[in-house]
Design an enzyme around this catalytic site. Structure first.
Site, short mmCIF file in Angstrom:
data_model
loop_
_atom_site.label_atom_id
_atom_site.label_comp_id
_atom_site.label_asym_id
_atom_site.label_seq_id
_atom_site.Cartn_x
_atom_site.Cartn_y
_atom_site.Cartn_z
N GLN A 26 -15.79 -7.41 -106.16
CA GLN A 26 -15.33 -6.43 -107.01
C GLN A 26 -14.50 -5.65 -106.24
O GLN A 26 -14.96 -4.86 -105.16
CB GLN A 26 -16.75 -5.69 -107.44
N GLY A 27 -13.36 -5.15 -106.77
CA GLY A 27 -12.59 -4.25 -105.92
C GLY A 27 -12.48 -2.74 -106.52
O GLY A 27 -11.41 -2.77 -107.20
N TYR A 28 -13.48 -2.13 -106.43
CA TYR A 28 -13.64 -0.86 -107.17
C TYR A 28 -13.39 0.26 -106.03
O TYR A 28 -12.40 1.05 -105.91
CB TYR A 28 -14.77 -0.38 -107.92
N SER A 29 -14.39 0.49 -105.29
CA SER A 29 -14.58 1.48 -104.14
C SER A 29 -13.42 1.50 -103.28
O SER A 29 -12.74 0.46 -102.74
CB SER A 29 -15.76 1.55 -103.41
N SER B 267 -18.74 -5.88 -101.72
CA SER B 267 -19.64 -6.91 -101.38
C SER B 267 -19.01 -8.30 -101.43
O SER B 267 -18.38 -8.84 -102.36
CB SER B 267 -20.68 -6.61 -102.35
N GLU C 181 -23.24 -4.66 -115.82
CA GLU C 181 -24.20 -4.65 -114.33
C GLU C 181 -25.67 -4.34 -114.84
O GLU C 181 -26.65 -4.51 -114.00
CB GLU C 181 -23.65 -3.63 -113.58
N SER D 184 -23.95 7.38 -106.62
CA SER D 184 -24.72 8.07 -105.87
C SER D 184 -25.71 8.93 -106.59
O SER D 184 -25.46 9.19 -107.90
CB SER D 184 -24.20 9.08 -104.75
N GLU E 183 -26.18 12.17 -106.80
CA GLU E 183 -25.43 13.33 -107.20
C GLU E 183 -24.59 12.82 -108.46
O GLU E 183 -24.26 13.66 -109.40
CB GLU E 183 -24.70 13.93 -106.07
#
Length: 397
Positions: free
Chosen positions: A137-140, A174, A257, A376, A378
């Site tokens: 997964q290429g998100y972050s 990951s 997910e 997160s 938050e």
């Protein structure tokens, strides 16, 4: 102090038969060479027996135990949520090895079924189902973690070559080093900001424009990676949904997910809790009244967490996914802390080679990230405040 074996409505006759079917199959096949894989893999342990676990995953596929919820016409079994939950529960209770195809099977596959073209479905779904192609997964990104709308990786359509050209960096990817393809959220409209102007692309990783660098973690493993894209290319047809509509597709994928596999996760948590209670009995830590009270409280919290997980699958409650993430992440992180207290001074040393962590030390270290990855605490609270409670939006610079 014991956790319930099953929470939620009792199985119907058909569900009970299905539960017996998968339980018997696992008992029959998790023997011989496969028995050595029991308990391997999972968060913080994805480096364990990767090739053997992939072979096991392919055995599951050969016997029809992958893609259970996919429609039959797309190669799945068309099972409903109840039976999918049963599979994940029994799989976890059998201590079967962590599968290697979660991102393809549970996330990308359903996304392609809902948003993909017939050509994309024909190209990729069989390979996912058979565990022939693995996905990441290429998100972050370094500047866009929980705040996913801040992604800056660029995608430009080279109409002459009929390809998308990608430049940028992804991080905390990951299993990128074990994967064949990556689904990427990239900014395809110059000058756009936030969730506007993003596209959802499918990118082959075996090319010169892609560099993958594993990140050594505090647990000693390297399941996360940095992925550098420098002129990386993929065909113009490798876009899911319309150009600029990537945010909608990406959010739909994240919805998949948080589906039925969360109940399997809960069973894994239950095993960890029961094993920790057994350790506390064996080493005398349970004789400490303060620690015994904390373990009892943690057991009660687990029961509530399980009930909430079942409820979130059976009722469309706004913010349920965000609440569930907050609850399990905090609970699991505190379980790691309790494990260190149960071990006492022994938690500070290793018994084997240098930095040869035991399961409890690894749990403690990896669970520190539970309240960060996947959004997160938050971010989860901000979403609940703004979208569920209707409070004023957080000011952004």
């Amino acid at each position: 102090m014991t956790a319930a074996a099953h929470v939620g409505p009792a199985d119907t006759t058909a569900d009970a038969a299905f539960r017996t079917e998968i339980r018997d199959w696992l008992a029959e096949h998790l023997t011989g060479e496969w028995a050595a894989l029991k308990g391997l893999g999972g968060p913080g342990r994805e480096h364990e027996a990767v090739d053997a676990r992939r072979a096991w995953n392919r055995l599951l596929a050969e016997h029809g135990w992958t893609c259970l919820g996919w429609p039959v016409e797309h190669g799945g079994r068309g099972l409903g949520p109840a039976q999918q939950v049963i599979f994940h529960e029994e799989y976890a209770r059998a201590d079967a090895p962590q599968t290697v195809n979660h991102l393809g099977e549970q996330l990308l596959g359903p996304t392609l079924i809902e948003f993909g073209t017939p050509e994309q479905q024909q190209r990729f779904l069989p390979g996912i189902r058979a565990v022939d192609e693995l996905w990441c997964q290429g998100y972050s990104e370094p500047g866009a973690g929980s705040d996913l709308a801040a992604v800056s990786t660029r995608a430009v359509l080279d109409e002459g070559d009929g390809e998308w050209v990608l430049d940028g960096q992804k991080v905390w990817t990951s299993l990128a080093h074990e994967s064949d393809w990556m689904f990427v959220l990239a900014r395809s409209e110059p000058g756009s900001s936030r969730h506007h102007g993003l596209s959802f692309l499918l990118l082959p990783l075996d090319q010169d424009g892609v560099e993958i660098r594993p990140i050594e973690q505090i647990t000693g493993g390297s399941e996360f990676n940095e992925v550098f894209l420098t002129g990386a290319r993929t065909a113009a047809s490798m876009i899911v949904g319309a150009p600029g509509d990537g945010w909608r597709v990406a959010m739909a994928l994240l919805g998949f997910e948080r589906g039925v596999s969360v109940l399997g996760q809960q069973v894994g948590f239950e095993r960890e809790l029961q094993d920790l209670l057994a350790l506390a009995r064996d080493n005398g830590a349970l004789d400490d009244p303060v620690l015994r009270d904390r373990l009892a409280r943690h057991s009660a919290e687990f029961e509530m967490m399980r009930v909430n997980a079942v409820r979130s699958l059976t009722a469309a409650t706004p913010g349920a996914d965000n609440v569930a993430k907050l609850v399990w992440a905090g609970w699991h992180r505190r379980l790691g802390e309790l494990a260190m207290e149960v071990l006492g001074a022994g938690s500070l040393t290793t018994s084997g080679a240098t930095y040869d962590l035991d399961r409890w030390q690894r749990l403690f270290l990896f669970s520190r990230a539970d309240t960060l990855y996947g959004g997160s605490d938050e971010i989860q609270r901000t979403i609940l405040a703004e979208r569920v409670l209707g409070l004023p939006k957080e000011a952004r610079g």
